[in-house]
Design an enzyme around this catalytic site. Structure first.
Site, PDB file in Angstrom:
ATOM      1  N   ASP A   1       0.863  -1.227  -0.124  1.00  0.00           N
ATOM      2  CA  ASP A   1      -0.126  -0.065  -0.068  1.00  0.00           C
ATOM      3  C   ASP A   1       0.874   1.264   0.000  1.00  0.00           C
ATOM      4  O   ASP A   1       0.513   2.081  -0.613  1.00  0.00           O
ATOM      5  CB  ASP A   1      -0.998   0.128   1.248  1.00  0.00           C
TER       6      ASP A   1
ATOM      7  N   CYS B   1      11.541 -16.322  23.561  1.00  0.00           N
ATOM      8  CA  CYS B   1      12.360 -15.617  24.569  1.00  0.00           C
ATOM      9  C   CYS B   1      13.386 -16.569  25.379  1.00  0.00           C
ATOM     10  O   CYS B   1      14.050 -16.157  25.985  1.00  0.00           O
ATOM     11  CB  CYS B   1      11.638 -14.717  25.537  1.00  0.00           C
TER      12      CYS B   1
ATOM     13  N   CYS C   1      10.209 -21.422  25.694  1.00  0.00           N
ATOM     14  CA  CYS C   1       9.832 -20.494  24.921  1.00  0.00           C
ATOM     15  C   CYS C   1      10.564 -20.366  23.435  1.00  0.00           C
ATOM     16  O   CYS C   1      11.614 -19.809  23.758  1.00  0.00           O
ATOM     17  CB  CYS C   1       9.383 -19.467  25.550  1.00  0.00           C
TER      18      CYS C   1
ATOM     19  N   CYS D   1       4.579 -19.853  28.292  1.00  0.00           N
ATOM     20  CA  CYS D   1       5.984 -19.043  28.536  1.00  0.00           C
ATOM     21  C   CYS D   1       5.956 -18.269  29.968  1.00  0.00           C
ATOM     22  O   CYS D   1       4.807 -17.571  29.962  1.00  0.00           O
ATOM     23  CB  CYS D   1       6.076 -18.342  27.338  1.00  0.00           C
TER      24      CYS D   1
ATOM     25  N   SER E   1     -24.360 -12.708  13.519  1.00  0.00           N
ATOM     26  CA  SER E   1     -24.225 -13.962  12.922  1.00  0.00           C
ATOM     27  C   SER E   1     -25.160 -15.246  13.525  1.00  0.00           C
ATOM     28  O   SER E   1     -25.937 -14.852  14.279  1.00  0.00           O
ATOM     29  CB  SER E   1     -22.734 -14.380  12.897  1.00  0.00           C
ATOM     30  N   LEU E   2     -24.698 -16.345  13.116  1.00  0.00           N
ATOM     31  CA  LEU E   2     -25.501 -17.262  13.654  1.00  0.00           C
ATOM     32  C   LEU E   2     -24.706 -18.299  14.430  1.00  0.00           C
ATOM     33  O   LEU E   2     -23.556 -18.399  14.024  1.00  0.00           O
ATOM     34  CB  LEU E   2     -26.380 -18.253  12.589  1.00  0.00           C
TER      35      LEU E   2
ATOM     36  N   CYS F   1       9.219 -11.242  27.236  1.00  0.00           N
ATOM     37  CA  CYS F   1       8.804 -12.156  26.117  1.00  0.00           C
ATOM     38  C   CYS F   1       8.265 -11.445  24.824  1.00  0.00           C
ATOM     39  O   CYS F   1       7.330 -10.786  24.854  1.00  0.00           O
ATOM     40  CB  CYS F   1       7.968 -13.349  26.308  1.00  0.00           C
TER      41      CYS F   1
ATOM     42  N   LYS G   1     -35.066 -21.348  11.872  1.00  0.00           N
ATOM     43  CA  LYS G   1     -35.682 -20.040  12.629  1.00  0.00           C
ATOM     44  C   LYS G   1     -36.776 -20.376  13.100  1.00  0.00           C
ATOM     45  O   LYS G   1     -37.800 -20.873  12.374  1.00  0.00           O
ATOM     46  CB  LYS G   1     -35.502 -18.899  11.680  1.00  0.00           C
TER      47      LYS G   1
ATOM     48  N   TYR H   1       2.348   2.039  -3.363  1.00  0.00           N
ATOM     49  CA  TYR H   1       1.202   2.540  -4.106  1.00  0.00           C
ATOM     50  C   TYR H   1       0.856   4.003  -3.784  1.00  0.00           C
ATOM     51  O   TYR H   1       0.604   4.751  -4.756  1.00  0.00           O
ATOM     52  CB  TYR H   1       0.044   1.496  -3.975  1.00  0.00           C
TER      53      TYR H   1
ATOM     54  N   LYS I   1     -24.678 -27.000  10.244  1.00  0.00           N
ATOM     55  CA  LYS I   1     -23.623 -27.090   9.112  1.00  0.00           C
ATOM     56  C   LYS I   1     -23.541 -28.572   8.598  1.00  0.00           C
ATOM     57  O   LYS I   1     -23.744 -29.474   9.391  1.00  0.00           O
ATOM     58  CB  LYS I   1     -22.402 -26.595   9.593  1.00  0.00           C
TER      59      LYS I   1
ATOM     60  N   ASP J   1     -23.504 -19.890   0.774  1.00  0.00           N
ATOM     61  CA  ASP J   1     -22.135 -19.523   1.396  1.00  0.00           C
ATOM     62  C   ASP J   1     -21.753 -18.383   0.257  1.00  0.00           C
ATOM     63  O   ASP J   1     -21.264 -18.515  -0.795  1.00  0.00           O
ATOM     64  CB  ASP J   1     -21.225 -20.717   0.839  1.00  0.00           C
TER      65      ASP J   1
ATOM     66  N   LYS K   1     -28.415 -22.613   3.926  1.00  0.00           N
ATOM     67  CA  LYS K   1     -27.764 -21.512   4.234  1.00  0.00           C
ATOM     68  C   LYS K   1     -26.540 -21.496   3.006  1.00  0.00           C
ATOM     69  O   LYS K   1     -25.822 -22.048   2.666  1.00  0.00           O
ATOM     70  CB  LYS K   1     -26.758 -21.917   5.571  1.00  0.00           C
TER      71      LYS K   1
ATOM     72  N   TYR L   1     -33.477 -13.054   2.822  1.00  0.00           N
ATOM     73  CA  TYR L   1     -33.909 -13.987   4.144  1.00  0.00           C
ATOM     74  C   TYR L   1     -33.976 -13.138   5.545  1.00  0.00           C
ATOM     75  O   TYR L   1     -34.438 -13.929   6.331  1.00  0.00           O
ATOM     76  CB  TYR L   1     -33.008 -14.994   4.041  1.00  0.00           C
TER      77      TYR L   1
ATOM     78  N   GLU M   1     -34.071 -23.505   5.888  1.00  0.00           N
ATOM     79  CA  GLU M   1     -33.802 -22.919   4.674  1.00  0.00           C
ATOM     80  C   GLU M   1     -32.395 -23.131   4.454  1.00  0.00           C
ATOM     81  O   GLU M   1     -31.560 -23.287   5.358  1.00  0.00           O
ATOM     82  CB  GLU M   1     -34.191 -21.555   4.431  1.00  0.00           C
TER      83      GLU M   1
ATOM     84  N   GLU N   1     -28.220 -12.803   1.112  1.00  0.00           N
ATOM     85  CA  GLU N   1     -26.805 -12.987   0.917  1.00  0.00           C
ATOM     86  C   GLU N   1     -26.531 -12.543  -0.667  1.00  0.00           C
ATOM     87  O   GLU N   1     -27.287 -13.132  -1.395  1.00  0.00           O
ATOM     88  CB  GLU N   1     -26.874 -14.574   1.128  1.00  0.00           C
TER      89      GLU N   1
HETATM   90  S1  IVH Z   1     -30.197 -15.413   8.915  1.00  0.00           S
HETATM   91  C1  IVH Z   1     -29.723 -12.806  12.692  1.00  0.00           C
HETATM   92  N1  IVH Z   1     -30.499 -17.304   6.771  1.00  0.00           N
HETATM   93  O1  IVH Z   1     -24.769 -16.997   7.714  1.00  0.00           O
HETATM   94  C2  IVH Z   1     -29.387 -13.761  11.729  1.00  0.00           C
HETATM   95  N2  IVH Z   1     -28.097 -16.526   7.276  1.00  0.00           N
HETATM   96  O2  IVH Z   1     -23.374 -17.604   9.874  1.00  0.00           O
HETATM   97  C3  IVH Z   1     -29.494 -13.374  10.149  1.00  0.00           C
HETATM   98  N3  IVH Z   1     -26.318 -16.844   5.769  1.00  0.00           N
HETATM   99  O3  IVH Z   1     -24.076 -13.581   8.521  1.00  0.00           O
HETATM  100  C4  IVH Z   1     -28.946 -14.471   9.471  1.00  0.00           C
HETATM  101  N4  IVH Z   1     -27.513 -18.188   4.465  1.00  0.00           N
HETATM  102  O4  IVH Z   1     -24.436 -14.062   6.115  1.00  0.00           O
HETATM  103  C5  IVH Z   1     -29.615 -16.554   7.630  1.00  0.00           C
HETATM  104  N5  IVH Z   1     -30.599 -18.520   4.952  1.00  0.00           N
HETATM  105  C6  IVH Z   1     -29.801 -17.739   5.808  1.00  0.00           C
HETATM  106  C7  IVH Z   1     -28.411 -17.619   5.587  1.00  0.00           C
HETATM  107  C8  IVH Z   1     -27.731 -16.798   6.411  1.00  0.00           C
HETATM  108  C9  IVH Z   1     -26.330 -17.609   4.863  1.00  0.00           C
HETATM  109  C10 IVH Z   1     -24.933 -16.314   6.385  1.00  0.00           C
HETATM  110  C11 IVH Z   1     -25.181 -14.641   6.588  1.00  0.00           C
HETATM  111  C12 IVH Z   1     -24.781 -14.827   8.225  1.00  0.00           C
HETATM  112  C13 IVH Z   1     -24.391 -16.199   8.339  1.00  0.00           C
HETATM  113  C14 IVH Z   1     -23.979 -16.551   9.895  1.00  0.00           C
END
Ligand code: IVH
Length: 718
Positions: free
Chosen positions: A44, A433, A430, A448, A93-94, A454, A301, A47, A325, A131, A129, A237, A127, A186
């Site tokens: 950076d 150190c 260690c 350590c 997140s979940l 250290c 959910k 650049y 998962k 990626d 998940k 979603y 539903e 997503e």
């Molecule tokens: S619900 C408050 N539904 O998974 C929770 N998340 O590991 C709102 N993701 O950050 C998330 N498919 O990016 C929800 N059908 C789905 C999803 C989903 C992918 C992702 C989402 C979230 C992450 C959590």
């Protein structure tokens, strides 16, 4: 002297013209590598130096500014980064679960929290998940105004211009949509589109690992026209801020998103029992290969939104949802070596260096080996793992990678063990150190004992200090920290957190200038100092987390912050809660207060006390407080509620809600929940069977009400 090295003010008109042409070409090429290929070939700083030079020449010869000058390119943020967006409602997140058993536990925990008997139905949605990357799309008066990535959950990047190029995302919403609505979902890339892109980019010598990275890289394009060529897609979603309720159930709201023109996943179903949930999970898992985009699990959910509301959130994830998962992917490779990393608390962690191998589309070269016992084939409880097989350098090993977690070594292929392989000797000193590394009775980690001397610990502590969820100082990465830590010149040396904040002033008074050091340019130095100054005021919880006290991660830091509201009162409590022989004094009021905080146990309370008992830790904090201002925590929750700011204790049996729901509800209403009654308690909610706490409350003259009294007070129907 070649033109390229000449100071700007000694360039002739002709030389300047040549220079500007060269710079336009060179910067353009770097931009392409950075944005289109995600593979920069310069730092950076280098650049920035090029851009700086370009700007300086243009300032001197305005008549020479080229049509294609880097300074004129539209949509080119000078730093190459996007603006920030603070999410109106945090993007969480979940939690993850991995087995059928975990799913049963999840459903049971929802039931327990709501105090629902086994025969009362709870409907869940299930539903895929996806990626990809989560995205928040904000519509005001039914027009798309901002699109932001998740970022750290609180603040994301503004990628609106790029999102507008995605055909599947509507620019406007129909008349029945509320005035303000944030539709979340997503952004992803289909596998076929990913393969095509991979092929296209490989012609320029660039590799992208998987569709998720493809989507991320495509969204980070500086030029929306590049994003437009990238076939990004979207599934809605979830939602953030809304000016009016969207419906009564998760299912209905998502259907409504569909009516508004958003793509919604047609594999979303409603399930009434754990069996139905699992059946749907296995059905989706079986179809996984035929689904044209990558999914990494199934999300469940709670369907009813009033129940979602009651369940609320833990620190980072909702209690009403979880991600189930898919099983992790595995591969076989050779263990080339074992390195030992020293963490900020001195923990020695063995890291496996592997013969590179592709697992689920990602090249893996390192894996965690957890600790000494893990290598020996001994589990946490002392029982053998892998039937007691140890792991040796040279072994062929089975590795597993699940999602974003660090890959692990699962097993050893004994038939392939080289005849000369020897058992691994875990170091007793260690590696950084040379101090003794000791393993306390009952602990799995060896640490350590070098403490302050250290360098590895010190560097790790600094890295933690500036990390994203702590002080979040941009421009102070691993390399820079190492550099400043070892700097020969005192004016450049950073060895304790306060040094970061005195760096600029020390620099100013010294002959060595950071700008002149390899790897730092004018621009990056300016940006670094600006980023540091930006952090001279900081939230209490971030500050506390940044100190890196054992057991005080983000969640516990937030708990302390919410309870004490000011760092000074937290510190005063920790310093006066004397802990003789490392144990808390139960008769001490400050110790009781620390222990009574909802979610804080004696181990955490003790860690806080121990930290402030050390002279050098107090000095680190004092020095730092001369440089930064720790903001008081705003009381959270509904400040207008009748219990806001009050300390509440729940005791005895509750009949209409679980203890956990009661606590969560009180906190949402701005109350502090304590575990024991003291002079500071404002209110005790006592159910049948309440004992000593009720008596204490009566003795102290604290107000006592029952569960119905509580509901009447906070105005919810029991
Ligand atoms: S619900 C408050 N539904 O998974 C929770 N998340 O590991 C709102 N993701 O950050 C998330 N498919 O990016 C929800 N059908 C789905 C999803 C989903 C992918 C992702 C989402 C979230 C992450 C959590």
């Amino acid at each position: 002297m070649p033109t390229t090295d000449k100071p700007v003010d000694s360039l002739t008109l002709e030389e300047a013209e040549t220079e500007l042409a060269r710079l336009a070409g060179e910067i353009g090429e770097h931009d392409r590598r950075y944005y289109a290929e995600d593979a920069p070939t310069v730092s950076d700083a280098e650049y920035d130096a090029l851009r700086q030079r370009n700007a300086a020449i243009e300032a001197r010869f305005p008549e020479l500014v080229r049509e294609d000058s880097p300074s004129r390119k539209v949509g080119t943020a000078p730093s190459g980064t996007f603006g920030k967006v603070v999410h109106a409602v945090p993007m969480l997140s979940l939690d993850n679960v991995f087995s059928d058993e975990d799913v049963r536990d999840f459903v049971a925990s929802v039931r327990r929290f709501l105090a629902f008997p086994a025969d009362r139905e709870i409907v869940f949605t299930a539903e895929p998940k996806i990626d990809g990357l989560s995205m928040s799309l904000r519509y005001e008066n039914r027009r798309l105004v901002t699109a932001a990535t998740r970022g750290d959950g609180t603040t994301g990047e503004n990628v609106t211009a790029n999102i507008r190029t995605i055909k599947e995302i509507p620019e406007s919403l129909p008349a029945d949509a509320p005035d303000v609505v944030e539709v979340r979902g997503e952004v992803y890339m289909r596998r076929d589109d990913f393969f095509a892109l991979q092929k296209r980019l490989s012609e320029t010598g660039q590799a992208i690992a998987n569709p998720r990275n493809g989507a991320a890289g495509s969204l980070r394009q500086k030029d929306p026209e590049v994003t437009r060529t990238r076939s990004l897609r979207f599934f809605a979603y979830a939602w953030g801020e809304v000016s009016e309720p969207l419906g009564e159930t998760q299912y209905d709201v998502v259907r409504r998103f569909g009516d508004w023109g958003f793509p919604v996943n047609d594999r979303m179903v409603r399930c009434r029992t754990v069996e139905e949930i699992l059946e749907h999970y296995h059905a989706i898992e079986a179809e996984r290969a035929e689904i044209p985009y990558d999914i990494d699990g199934v999300v469940y959910k709670v369907d009813r939104l009033d129940l979602q509301q009651r369940l609320g959130f833990r620190s980072r994830s909702p209690r009403w949802a979880t991600a189930h998962k898919f099983a992790a992917e595995k591969a076989m490779t050779v263990l080339n070596g074992i390195d030992i990393q020293v963490g900020r608390t001195g923990a020695l962690t063995p890291v496996a260096r592997l013969e590179p191998v592709t697992v689920g589309g990602v090249v893996v070269t390192n894996a965690t080996l957890h600790n000494e016992d893990y290598i020996k084939g001994i589990g946490n409880n002392g029982q053998p793992i892998r039937d007691g097989r140890d792991i040796r350098v040279g072994d062929t090993v089975i590795i597993q990678r699940a999602g974003d977690v660090i890959p692990q070594i699962l097993d050893v292929v004994m038939e392939k063990r080289p005849a000369d392989a020897v058992p691994y000797e875990f170091p007793r000193v260690c590696p950084a150190c040379g101090s003794h590394a000791v393993r306390e009775e009952g602990e799995a980690v060896r640490r350590c004992t070098g403490g302050l001397i250290c360098p590895a610990q010190a560097v790790e502590r600094l890295r933690h200090f500036v990390s994203r969820n702590a002080f979040d100082i941009e421009g102070l990465g691993e390399k820079q920290i190492e550099f400043f830590f070892q700097a020969g010149d005192e004016a450049l040396r950073v060895q304790s957190p306060a040094d970061i904040f005195t760096l600029k002033a020390r620099q100013a008074g010294s002959l060595t200038k950071l700008e002149n050091i390899d790897g730092f340019g004018d621009v990056s130095v300016r940006k670094l100092f600006a980023a540091i100054d930006d952090r001279r005021a900081i939230e209490f919880s971030r500050f506390l987390y940044a100190l890196g006290i054992r057991h005080i991660g983000e969640t516990n830091a937030r708990r302390f912050a919410r309870h004490f509201l000011s760092f000074a009162s937290f510190r005063a409590a920790a310093e006066s809660a004397v802990a003789p022989e490392g144990k808390g004094d139960p008769g001490n009021a400050a110790w009781q207060e620390l222990n009574g905080i909802n979610g804080i146990g004696s181990v955490v309370a003790e860690a806080a006390v121990d930290f402030f008992a050390e002279e050098h830790n107090r000095k680190v904090v004092d020095d730092l407080l001369k440089e930064v201002n720790v903001r008081d925590e705003e009381p959270v929750g509904d400040v207008s509620s009748p219990v806001a700011g009050k300390t509440v204790v729940f005791t005895g049996a509750l009949e209409k809600m679980s203890r956990d729901e009661a606590k969560a509800m009180a906190e949402r209403l701005g109350a502090k929940v304590a575990g024991s009654v003291s002079k500071k308690t404002d209110l005790v909610v006592a159910g049948p069977g309440a004992g000593s706490k009720l008596k204490q409350a009566t003795d102290l003259g604290v107000e006592v009400i029952d569960e119905d009294g509580w509901f009447a007070l906070v105005a919810r129907d029991g």
